[in-house]
Design a protein around this motif. Sequence first.
Motif, PDB file in Angstrom:
ATOM      1  N   ASP A 113      -0.197  -1.514  12.255  1.00 13.37           N
ATOM      2  CA  ASP A 113      -0.552  -2.282  11.069  1.00 13.37           C
ATOM      3  C   ASP A 113      -1.773  -3.132  11.391  1.00 13.37           C
ATOM      4  O   ASP A 113      -1.871  -3.701  12.480  1.00 13.37           O
ATOM      5  CB  ASP A 113       0.618  -3.192  10.666  1.00 13.37           C
ATOM      6  CG  ASP A 113       0.403  -3.843   9.310  1.00 13.37           C
ATOM      7  OD1 ASP A 113      -0.266  -3.220   8.456  1.00 13.37           O
ATOM      8  OD2 ASP A 113       0.876  -4.968   9.093  1.00 13.37           O
TER       9      ASP A 113
ATOM     10  N   ILE B  89      15.418  -4.005  13.928  1.00 15.10           N
ATOM     11  CA  ILE B  89      14.027  -4.436  13.787  1.00 15.10           C
ATOM     12  C   ILE B  89      13.656  -5.390  14.919  1.00 15.10           C
ATOM     13  O   ILE B  89      14.473  -6.218  15.329  1.00 15.10           O
ATOM     14  CB  ILE B  89      13.805  -5.074  12.385  1.00 15.10           C
ATOM     15  CG1 ILE B  89      12.349  -5.499  12.179  1.00 15.10           C
ATOM     16  CG2 ILE B  89      14.745  -6.258  12.141  1.00 15.10           C
ATOM     17  CD1 ILE B  89      12.016  -5.861  10.737  1.00 15.10           C
TER      18      ILE B  89
ATOM     19  N   THR C 237       8.631  -4.586  13.676  1.00 10.51           N
ATOM     20  CA  THR C 237       8.659  -3.129  13.774  1.00 10.51           C
ATOM     21  C   THR C 237      10.078  -2.664  13.479  1.00 10.51           C
ATOM     22  O   THR C 237      11.022  -3.072  14.154  1.00 10.51           O
ATOM     23  CB  THR C 237       8.213  -2.669  15.175  1.00 10.51           C
ATOM     24  OG1 THR C 237       6.841  -3.043  15.361  1.00 10.51           O
ATOM     25  CG2 THR C 237       8.340  -1.164  15.324  1.00 10.51           C
ATOM     26  N   GLY C 238      10.206  -1.870  12.448  1.00  8.74           N
ATOM     27  CA  GLY C 238      11.504  -1.324  12.075  1.00  8.74           C
ATOM     28  C   GLY C 238      11.704   0.029  12.743  1.00  8.74           C
ATOM     29  O   GLY C 238      10.775   0.834  12.820  1.00  8.74           O
TER      30      GLY C 238
ATOM     31  N   SER D 110      -0.208  -3.485  16.570  1.00 14.95           N
ATOM     32  CA  SER D 110      -0.397  -4.570  15.599  1.00 14.95           C
ATOM     33  C   SER D 110      -1.749  -5.209  15.843  1.00 14.95           C
ATOM     34  O   SER D 110      -2.021  -5.659  16.948  1.00 14.95           O
ATOM     35  CB  SER D 110       0.653  -5.670  15.799  1.00 14.95           C
ATOM     36  OG  SER D 110       1.884  -5.306  15.282  1.00 14.95           O
TER      37      SER D 110
ATOM     38  N   ASP E  87       9.567   0.772   4.335  1.00 12.25           N
ATOM     39  CA  ASP E  87       8.892   1.937   4.932  1.00 12.25           C
ATOM     40  C   ASP E  87       9.909   2.937   5.485  1.00 12.25           C
ATOM     41  O   ASP E  87       9.699   4.149   5.417  1.00 12.25           O
ATOM     42  CB  ASP E  87       7.955   1.495   6.065  1.00 12.25           C
ATOM     43  CG  ASP E  87       6.679   0.847   5.548  1.00 12.25           C
ATOM     44  OD1 ASP E  87       6.301   1.120   4.388  1.00 12.25           O
ATOM     45  OD2 ASP E  87       6.074   0.073   6.291  1.00 12.25           O
TER      46      ASP E  87
ATOM     47  N   ALA F 274       6.313   5.758   7.461  1.00  7.64           N
ATOM     48  CA  ALA F 274       6.739   5.421   8.823  1.00  7.64           C
ATOM     49  C   ALA F 274       6.349   6.578   9.738  1.00  7.64           C
ATOM     50  O   ALA F 274       6.243   7.718   9.294  1.00  7.64           O
ATOM     51  CB  ALA F 274       8.250   5.185   8.876  1.00  7.64           C
TER      52      ALA F 274
ATOM     53  N   THR G 217       8.058   1.936  12.128  1.00  3.58           N
ATOM     54  CA  THR G 217       7.035   1.355  11.272  1.00  3.58           C
ATOM     55  C   THR G 217       6.765  -0.074  11.659  1.00  3.58           C
ATOM     56  O   THR G 217       7.685  -0.807  12.019  1.00  3.58           O
ATOM     57  CB  THR G 217       7.446   1.432   9.789  1.00  3.58           C
ATOM     58  OG1 THR G 217       6.375   0.920   9.001  1.00  3.58           O
ATOM     59  CG2 THR G 217       8.703   0.618   9.501  1.00  3.58           C
ATOM     60  N   THR G 218       5.502  -0.463  11.617  1.00  4.84           N
ATOM     61  CA  THR G 218       5.115  -1.845  11.918  1.00  4.84           C
ATOM     62  C   THR G 218       4.447  -2.438  10.686  1.00  4.84           C
ATOM     63  O   THR G 218       3.563  -1.814  10.101  1.00  4.84           O
ATOM     64  CB  THR G 218       4.144  -1.881  13.117  1.00  4.84           C
ATOM     65  OG1 THR G 218       4.818  -1.391  14.280  1.00  4.84           O
ATOM     66  CG2 THR G 218       3.664  -3.304  13.400  1.00  4.84           C
ATOM     67  N   ASP G 219       4.887  -3.612  10.286  1.00  2.00           N
ATOM     68  CA  ASP G 219       4.287  -4.282   9.141  1.00  2.00           C
ATOM     69  C   ASP G 219       4.352  -5.783   9.373  1.00  2.00           C
ATOM     70  O   ASP G 219       5.430  -6.334   9.602  1.00  2.00           O
ATOM     71  CB  ASP G 219       5.042  -3.905   7.850  1.00  2.00           C
ATOM     72  CG  ASP G 219       4.111  -3.880   6.652  1.00  2.00           C
ATOM     73  OD1 ASP G 219       3.087  -4.584   6.678  1.00  2.00           O
ATOM     74  OD2 ASP G 219       4.408  -3.152   5.680  1.00  2.00           O
TER      75      ASP G 219
ATOM     76  N   ASN H  73       9.324  -3.843   6.264  1.00  2.04           N
ATOM     77  CA  ASN H  73       9.565  -2.787   7.261  1.00  2.04           C
ATOM     78  C   ASN H  73      10.677  -1.838   6.834  1.00  2.04           C
ATOM     79  O   ASN H  73      10.549  -0.621   6.967  1.00  2.04           O
ATOM     80  CB  ASN H  73       9.878  -3.425   8.620  1.00  2.04           C
ATOM     81  CG  ASN H  73       8.614  -3.897   9.314  1.00  2.04           C
ATOM     82  OD1 ASN H  73       7.818  -3.084   9.761  1.00  2.04           O
ATOM     83  ND2 ASN H  73       8.412  -5.204   9.364  1.00  2.04           N
TER      84      ASN H  73
END
Lengths: 343, 343
Positions: free
Chosen positions: B121, A84, A133-134, B87, A73, A30, A43-45, A70
């Motif tokens: 990401d 989030i 995104t967390g 993103s 991470d 992150a 963090t973005t996932d 997320n």
Amino acid sequence: MLIENEHLKQFTSGFSRSCLQINGLLESDAELIRLDNKVLAITTDNIVEEISSGLYADPYQIGWMSVVVNLSDLAAVGAEPLGINISLNMPSGTGSEYLAGVGAGIEDACKLHKTHVLGGDTNWGNELMVGGTGIGIIRDDKIVLRKGVLKGDLLFATQKMGLGNAYGVSRLIQKKEDFNFYPKARLDEGNIVRQFATSCIDTSDGFIPAISNLMEINGMGYDLEQDLNDIVGDEIRSSIASEGVPPWMLLAGPHGEFELLFTVPESNVKKFLQAAQSIDWQPVYLGRAGGDPTLSFRLNGNSLSCDPSWIANLFTACGGDVHHYFNELQKINQSWLQQIFQN
Amino acid sequence: MLIENEHLKQFTSGFSRSCLQINGLLESDAELIRLDNKVLAITTDNIVEEISSGLYADPYQIGWMSVVVNLSDLAAVGAEPLGINISLNMPSGTGSEYLAGVGAGIEDACKLHKTHVLGGDTNWGNELMVGGTGIGIIRDDKIVLRKGVLKGDLLFATQKMGLGNAYGVSRLIQKKEDFNFYPKARLDEGNIVRQFATSCIDTSDGFIPAISNLMEINGMGYDLEQDLNDIVGDEIRSSIASEGVPPWMLLAGPHGEFELLFTVPESNVKKFLQAAQSIDWQPVYLGRAGGDPTLSFRLNGNSLSCDPSWIANLFTACGGDVHHYFNELQKINQSWLQQIFQN
């Protein structure tokens, strides 16, 4: 060299970095930003390929995973989640029942991890993407990145691994639909890891890709003292025992299981294990860091070594074709058995 | 009732909210989270439809916009940006030159606004999506939401509007390619607005949708004292003068221009205007809040009123077909002219 990392480095090469940011590119699960006497973790996932490949098909599971990827991470940097933001991109025909399923998965995963959806964005596109995104917070000055391994550090995992790839094999190769996969992010464990470890990464991309990442970032190898097949959880091993899949292969594939992989200096090990015990957690000892960036390991009691980035890149090199990939892993297994036989 | 809001309420109805979150659903352009004596602002905005419709085609502009849409949400809550997570979802054939263009737009927009990419990401899908999550901080206890308008408050905009829809008309209806649209987020202005205003929203979805949002959330109408056609910037009006587009239509369409629309109580106006002057900014006075949730306005000197949510929903009701939508707006214009004639 990991292909995905190269790709990212190219795209981001022109980006200037904030002087508040603690980690460099790829150095952390992150992004860590200094905010007075605290640290923000961001963090973005997003989940795209896992949906289009059929790996995740159930809307509830898709919602669940969009949260867990997320939070995992955030766990890897030992941050406490603040919430989030959800990104949702839907094909125009998406029904309200399907959408409600995604929403229920999101909410249940948030509840389990004691966090909340803060907001997000929805768009209409031509394929489903769910992600987010967390945002997390670290309230003291102990920081752990992927980078920071010291020679001689002990390598641990939160738990034995292989569950994520066992799910992948079950779903995409055996075409079974009865394998439940609702993983949990290791937030409590990550909070302890942060206080004692010199590096940490989650195994969301699989164990071998994770160790390959640590190796690349730290320029140091690992000597695994556990037999590679023994690193796979017992239940997972027995579930695939009859399927002709050597257990270690479940450590290779790109679909991991959200455990944490981390290094602890010898001097911290005692205190670390005490802290782990305080939350009823038994970390799994794997081996030691040091020497050339090579992975030394034992397979069925025999000593071998390999460049794990080669295995980590294999799925991409196979164009994401699971059957082709599975055959290539079988070839690696054959060559290892041959080496053992020749010794 | 705004269709987009209904849709969002349905998806999020089961979500529990964090006790740290200041704003309720839809009550703010960015999510506001209390963090000790500060407030975090978090917003997610992804660009999908604007790319698939051809509204944005140049990779540099796509990158630029992906940053500005997020920073504008931070501006609307008066937050100072800490950075942005990007993103990126790309079709598999996306070339490295195209990608470099997107990256250059991202970096240049960040530079202009004195902020940075933190991370993000990337995924492989079947259509291009570029977006992100902006993170900002508010360092004192003055907060502005969309919600909070008081009867008699004065309505202002950072500047005259219509540029975003003028770009849309130029690009999608007139098929011109020479209209440059690289808007800036009103971060400095938003920081002042936050200290004096009772509500604020950006005009990224157009002026009429923005005022419709404020009206729905606050349950209160507005009386615009400026002629609707005069709210459109002079240069913008002259650029479309020969095209048979009444200026006010550029306030209706869903493609806005990242100005801020906000209300200031009478008692704060003097101090607010002084603060604005200190950064060489002349806010545009539009009218007053109060009464039933109706929009009263002047058109060519005549008094009219309307339900702005009907206009705000029109693009969606037309299935996103720009020509159909444009014709429907012309019908509204005709009916207004008829009302004026009958009076």
